[in-house]
Scaffold this motif. Sequence first.
Motif, PDB file in Angstrom:
ATOM      1  N   VAL A 118      -5.212   5.903   0.524  1.00 51.96           N
ATOM      2  CA  VAL A 118      -4.342   4.763   0.228  1.00 51.96           C
ATOM      3  C   VAL A 118      -4.392   4.445  -1.266  1.00 51.96           C
ATOM      4  N   LYS A 164      10.671   3.068  -3.334  1.00 47.66           N
ATOM      5  CA  LYS A 164       9.709   3.865  -2.572  1.00 47.66           C
ATOM      6  C   LYS A 164      10.236   5.291  -2.494  1.00 47.66           C
ATOM      7  N   LEU A 218       0.834  -1.202   0.000  1.00 53.45           N
ATOM      8  CA  LEU A 218       0.000   0.000   0.000  1.00 53.45           C
ATOM      9  C   LEU A 218       0.868   1.251   0.000  1.00 53.45           C
ATOM     10  N   SER A 219       0.483   2.206  -0.837  1.00 51.90           N
ATOM     11  CA  SER A 219       1.088   3.538  -0.784  1.00 51.90           C
ATOM     12  C   SER A 219       0.152   4.426   0.026  1.00 51.90           C
ATOM     13  N   HIS A 220       0.703   5.113   1.017  1.00 52.78           N
ATOM     14  CA  HIS A 220      -0.133   5.857   1.962  1.00 52.78           C
ATOM     15  C   HIS A 220       0.090   7.360   1.884  1.00 52.78           C
ATOM     16  N   TYR A 241       2.631  11.969   0.176  1.00 49.77           N
ATOM     17  CA  TYR A 241       2.440  10.535  -0.035  1.00 49.77           C
ATOM     18  C   TYR A 241       3.763   9.783  -0.032  1.00 49.77           C
ATOM     19  N   TYR A 243       5.204  -5.860  11.192  1.00 53.99           N
ATOM     20  CA  TYR A 243       5.546  -5.723   9.771  1.00 53.99           C
ATOM     21  C   TYR A 243       6.273  -7.013   9.379  1.00 53.99           C
ATOM     22  N   ASP A 296       4.946   3.459  -2.920  1.00 53.98           N
ATOM     23  CA  ASP A 296       5.657   2.216  -2.616  1.00 53.98           C
ATOM     24  C   ASP A 296       5.412   1.204  -3.743  1.00 53.98           C
ATOM     25  N   MET A 330       0.658  10.572   4.116  1.00 51.72           N
ATOM     26  CA  MET A 330       1.303  10.735   5.422  1.00 51.72           C
ATOM     27  C   MET A 330       0.969  12.108   5.987  1.00 51.72           C
ATOM     28  N   ILE A 349       2.336   7.709   9.717  1.00 50.81           N
ATOM     29  CA  ILE A 349       3.055   7.154   8.564  1.00 50.81           C
ATOM     30  C   ILE A 349       2.096   6.482   7.585  1.00 50.81           C
ATOM     31  N   ASP A 350       0.860   6.209   8.045  1.00 48.54           N
ATOM     32  CA  ASP A 350      -0.123   5.526   7.193  1.00 48.54           C
ATOM     33  C   ASP A 350      -1.507   6.152   7.391  1.00 48.54           C
TER      34      ASP A 350
END
Length: 394
Positions: A199, A317, A185-187, A221, A302, A224, A189, A194-195
């Motif tokens: 998304v 990323k 997932l690209s989040h 953002y 993680y 990733d 920020m 951080i997330d």
Amino acid sequence: MSDEENKEEKELDLTSADVVTKYKNAAEIANKALQLVVAECKAGVKVVDLCEKGDSLIRDLTANVFKHSKKKIEKGVAFPTCVSLNNTVCHNSPLASDESVVSAGDIVKIDLGCHIDGFVTVVAHTHVVQDGPVTGRAADVLAAANTAAEVALRLVKPGKKNKDVTEAIQKVAAAYDCKIAEGVLSHQMKQFVIDANKVILSVSNPETRVDDAEFEENEVYAIDIITSTGEGKPKLLDEKQTTVYKRAVDKNYHLKMKTSRFIFSEINTKFPIMPFTARALEEKRARLGLVECVNHDLLQPYPVLHEKPGDLVAHIKFTVLLMPNGSDRITGHALQELQPTKPIEDPEIKAWLALGTKAKKKGGGKKKKGKKGEGAEETVDGEAAGEPETMDTS
């Protein structure tokens, strides 16, 4: 929301010059840490030593910024340095006792993050341990990740939607006969987050759904991208490999074991918000104490994920600021020379890559005569990002 809260919210986004400065300072430190780890990435070097060097440099450099601020400013590691080899996909940050080493020919994924006052910048880069150009399928998987990242950079801009990016990066990977890894997932920020809520899915499928979202000016953002020559379905093989965790701030539970309470107290003191590695805790107690914390959802793990042996995996990323004058990619590192087995010929992908990253100026002022490649954003390495770095970028 009251006027006072609105004012506070506004001060904490990119409309504040101070916030932009903190992001850029954090990005500079993250880039330096990445540069150090890449330079040290040689055959025979222990993986844990590379992780320690990345984290140590971030701690040292952040200690020297905003030293004389009137209020105490939190700063340091926002995501512990992870070094994942070959078919290992991500989150590998082993304990001090781990003996694994880098070997010649390894495809090394380096992933880390830095924050200043909670303004987080993250970066991941893939380096092949060899001299000379990267060729064959290793070049394909790296070129796929890099080209997908370049396309994402051009599509993550105000007015575009998250699903536009998901569809585009899958098309890019397919052009190199590679897959985008599922579950990445690209989040968005925000400060100390951080997330955040917005998304971007790496791969859309029935099991994983996210809300449709539109990008807006002054957002930040973490983009990733993970590509694979395999199926693109990373698996958890061994929970004992997991060493990176984040405190789940919305969860509470009265832990039964004394060891767990000791470790959880240490986590709340040292790492109340940002992800951390178990290596930073007292190692003898950590393994036992972390289990109860995870079982009761006090920590978000993680996990170390893997593709099948023999599959090649690349990871890129970067952090991008959606500024009023365009998208500003503030983290990254130049790639080695790549010689993929096929060029990009798809006209839609070429059209995406031709898009500029800077907003067009309003008004009818005189336009300066541009040099070749005008409209391409300068990356943090000073190289034009208008074309994917699939040729010589070293």
